[in-house]
Enzyme design. Structure first.
Site, PDB file in Angstrom:
ATOM      1  N   TYR A  73      -2.194  -2.042  10.071  1.00 53.97           N
ATOM      2  CA  TYR A  73      -2.163  -2.148   8.601  1.00 53.97           C
ATOM      3  C   TYR A  73      -0.856  -1.540   8.069  1.00 53.97           C
ATOM      4  CZ  TYR A  73      -4.064  -1.777   3.816  1.00 53.97           C
ATOM      5  OH  TYR A  73      -4.283  -1.884   2.459  1.00 53.97           O
ATOM      6  N   SER A  78       0.875  -1.178   0.000  1.00 55.24           N
ATOM      7  CA  SER A  78       0.000   0.000   0.000  1.00 55.24           C
ATOM      8  C   SER A  78       0.910   1.224   0.000  1.00 55.24           C
ATOM      9  CB  SER A  78      -0.849  -0.007   1.274  1.00 55.24           C
ATOM     10  OG  SER A  78      -1.465   1.242   1.465  1.00 55.24           O
TER      11      SER A  78
END
Ligand code: NAD
Length: 278
Positions: free
Chosen positions: A168, A155
């Site tokens: 995350y 990401s």
């Protein structure tokens, strides 16, 4: 000739969103697909994950392109189940060339108050699950003797910090470490390993009430609609757009998978409308 003609790609989290898009994009360029998805809920995730019907839709879309697909419900946290699904797929489709470790979940909390299980679920799926995917695939790539391409989905927040999703962010930074190490370990066999780093992508992972409430706590719930949220999201990126579409990430995955990127390994490739330079 398609850009990945005759190759076989293993894709996790393939029931919907980016995973389905990767399956369809690679199939359109001539690849057959081994697809897995959990197709069940993870309790700590505050939005619905994919269903068996979603996975069936991916099968339909790939088959409509005239390609073969072998799809299984399996959990990337369960190495034995994941390996069995991939082994079966390779037995059916005959080879393995491309791996997209795409399955992922998210949930929202500041780190100081994050429940243990919320932390653990994200680490298990988004980091350990990625390692499991590579680990299950490497013997098949090696056995083919033709090299291969492993693409790990990280990401933009695998390359920078943001608040409220510390688990995350940590998992996605961890994926970069996995990618760099695998790139070195597998280079002698011409197996390339790279990571893709999308910022916001228009999928259920960001288009859900829990994410809207986090991003716009000042707005009444009735006004937290996709269009309003898109206006707010634009400020994250340098290009004046709120998010990319799944196919934009698929195009990056396709390039890394193809022979056009035959000497590209160890790279962190953003698909982020300029978020990381802003
Ligand atoms: N949407 C975004 O803004 C964004 C941005 C950057 C990175 N990502 C990453 O991209 C990847 C794809 O996400 P998406 O945007 O398509 O969201 P999505 O929620 O639509 O897709 C994720 C898929 O992974 C599956 N999955 C979840 N846990 C699993 C498990 N344990 N085993 C197998 N499958 C599992 C889900 O069922 C779902 O089909 C994820 O890794 C996500 O973290 C998303």
């Amino acid at each position: 000739m398609g850009r990945v003609e005759g190759k076989v790609a293993f894709i996790t989290g393939a029931a919907r969103g980016q995973g389905r898009s990767h399956a369809v994009r690679l199939a359109r360029e001539g690849a057959d697909i081994i697809a897995v998805d959990l197709c069940q809920q993870v309790e700590s995730v505050p939005y619905p994950l994919a269903t068996p019907e979603d996975l069936a839709q991916t099968v339909k879309e790939v088959e409509a392109l005239g390609r073969r697909i072998f799809a299984t419900q399996a959990d990337v946290r369960d190495y034995g189940a994941l390996k069995a699904a991939l082994d079966d797929g390779v037995a059916k489709l005959g080879r393995l060339d491309i791996v997209s470790a795409n399955a992922g979940i998210n949930s929202f909390s500041k780190l100081d108050v994050m429940p243990e299980q919320t932390w653990q679920d994200v680490i298990d799926v988004n980091l350990t699950g990625v390692w499991h995917t590579a680990k299950a695939a490497i013997p098949h790539l090696r056995a083919g003797g033709r090299g291969g391409s492993i693409i790990l989905t990280s990401s933009a927040v695998g390359l920078k910090g943001v608040q409220n999703i510390g688990h995350y962010v940590a998992a996605r930074h961890g994926v970069v470490g996995l990618m760099r190490t695998l790139a070195l370990e597998l280079a002698p066999e011409m197996i390339r390993v790279n990571s893709v780093h999308p910022s916001s992508v228009d999928t259920v992972m960001i288009q859900n009430d829990a994410m809207y409430a986090l991003s716009a706590p000042d707005l009444p719930a009735a006004e937290r609609i996709k269009e309003t949220m898109a206006e707010r999201r634009k400020v994250i990126n340098a290009l004046p757009i709120p998010y990319v579409e799944p196919v934009d990430v698929s195009n990056a995955v396709l390039w890394l998978a193809s022979d056009e990127a035959r000497y590209v390994t160890g790279v962190t490739l953003p698909v982020d409308p300029g978020m990381l330079v802003k």
